[in-house]
Design an enzyme around this catalytic site. Sequence first.
Site, PDB file in Angstrom:
ATOM      1  N   GLY A 166      15.845 -46.900 -66.078  1.00  0.00           N
ATOM      2  CA  GLY A 166      16.668 -46.467 -66.830  1.00  0.00           C
ATOM      3  C   GLY A 166      16.626 -47.217 -68.238  1.00  0.00           C
ATOM      4  O   GLY A 166      15.608 -47.639 -68.742  1.00  0.00           O
ATOM      5  N   ASP A 192      29.451 -44.249 -68.537  1.00  0.00           N
ATOM      6  CA  ASP A 192      28.245 -43.626 -68.633  1.00  0.00           C
ATOM      7  C   ASP A 192      28.188 -43.053 -67.185  1.00  0.00           C
ATOM      8  O   ASP A 192      26.927 -43.130 -66.522  1.00  0.00           O
ATOM      9  CB  ASP A 192      27.080 -44.615 -68.883  1.00  0.00           C
ATOM     10  CG  ASP A 192      25.751 -43.755 -69.115  1.00  0.00           C
ATOM     11  OD1 ASP A 192      25.774 -42.562 -69.538  1.00  0.00           O
ATOM     12  OD2 ASP A 192      24.765 -44.573 -68.908  1.00  0.00           O
TER      13      ASP A 192
HETATM   14  P1  AMP Z   1      19.775 -47.995 -63.680  1.00  0.00           P
HETATM   15  O1  AMP Z   1      18.663 -48.450 -64.535  1.00  0.00           O
HETATM   16  O2  AMP Z   1      20.808 -49.239 -62.994  1.00  0.00           O
HETATM   17  O3  AMP Z   1      20.621 -46.774 -64.302  1.00  0.00           O
HETATM   18  O4  AMP Z   1      18.766 -47.420 -62.569  1.00  0.00           O
HETATM   19  C1  AMP Z   1      17.835 -46.475 -62.669  1.00  0.00           C
HETATM   20  C2  AMP Z   1      17.578 -45.528 -61.646  1.00  0.00           C
HETATM   21  O5  AMP Z   1      17.125 -46.371 -60.575  1.00  0.00           O
HETATM   22  C3  AMP Z   1      19.133 -44.718 -60.919  1.00  0.00           C
HETATM   23  O6  AMP Z   1      18.839 -43.756 -61.495  1.00  0.00           O
HETATM   24  C4  AMP Z   1      18.705 -44.860 -59.645  1.00  0.00           C
HETATM   25  O7  AMP Z   1      17.898 -43.668 -59.315  1.00  0.00           O
HETATM   26  C5  AMP Z   1      17.889 -45.975 -59.171  1.00  0.00           C
HETATM   27  N1  AMP Z   1      18.460 -47.200 -58.607  1.00  0.00           N
HETATM   28  C6  AMP Z   1      19.057 -48.178 -59.415  1.00  0.00           C
HETATM   29  N2  AMP Z   1      19.697 -49.169 -58.619  1.00  0.00           N
HETATM   30  C7  AMP Z   1      19.444 -48.507 -57.424  1.00  0.00           C
HETATM   31  C8  AMP Z   1      19.773 -48.931 -56.088  1.00  0.00           C
HETATM   32  N3  AMP Z   1      20.615 -50.217 -55.794  1.00  0.00           N
HETATM   33  N4  AMP Z   1      19.392 -48.215 -54.994  1.00  0.00           N
HETATM   34  C9  AMP Z   1      18.623 -47.263 -55.051  1.00  0.00           C
HETATM   35  N5  AMP Z   1      18.112 -46.543 -56.420  1.00  0.00           N
HETATM   36  C10 AMP Z   1      18.578 -47.527 -57.556  1.00  0.00           C
END
Ligand code: AMP
Length: 223
Positions: free
Chosen positions: A34, A150
Amino acid sequence: MTDSAEGQFYSVQVGDSTFTVLKRYQQLRAIGSGAQGIVCSALDEVLGIPVAVKKLCRPFQNQTHAKRAYRELVLLKCVNHKNIIRLINVFTPQKSLEEFQDLYLVMELMDASLCQVIHMDLDHERMSYLLYQILCGIRHLHSAGIIHRDLKPSNIVVKSDCTLKILDFGLARTACTNFMMTPYVVTRYYRAPEVILGMKYKENVVYNTQWHLSKQGADGAGS
Ligand code: AMP
């Protein structure tokens, strides 16, 4: 792999990024990324459960990153609901404030984001259950005065048993009626008109997003 910081941590390369994590977290594998950094799945050998480890890369490199990191940490710590991702642990491998650079958030691990699920041919029952859980999560946030700002498929994660959780609170904030909130909130497709126009907004901004999208469709059809 190399040992560091009195043997409590070890470093492992994940793509372009180096994760320096507590030794209890093993078998790291990249599962997503992300705006703030990379997310890995791992096995927590102490609790014996799979977890997600999110590295916030240099959260203090500028004010924007610092705010995102602070919001994510503070909000995740205070929210406790079955449809909001649960924060299990937070750590930094650096030993002093002067050295402090990276922050790792350990969360419960889910199987996939809605981005993958929306391509599936889901039956009405499963779709209703997913929608119901999204609404329960949002209702809980709003009752605590928190606006996510978001919400999008990649920030909603699910398990194979159809349970669902909302994540990524880097842009979330608590509602405040006294001043203008920032009009620049990312992911334009999901942005509500109040946010785009720099107007005042509060918790119900998310519902207006749906209104906006459906109105766009209606207008488009009419012209
Ligand atoms: P974020 O930076 O929190 O938006 O996370 C980026 C991506 O990582 C998300 O779009 C999910 O595909 C994956 N992701 C983040 N946290 C989790 C989690 N707790 N379990 C599974 N996938 C996750």
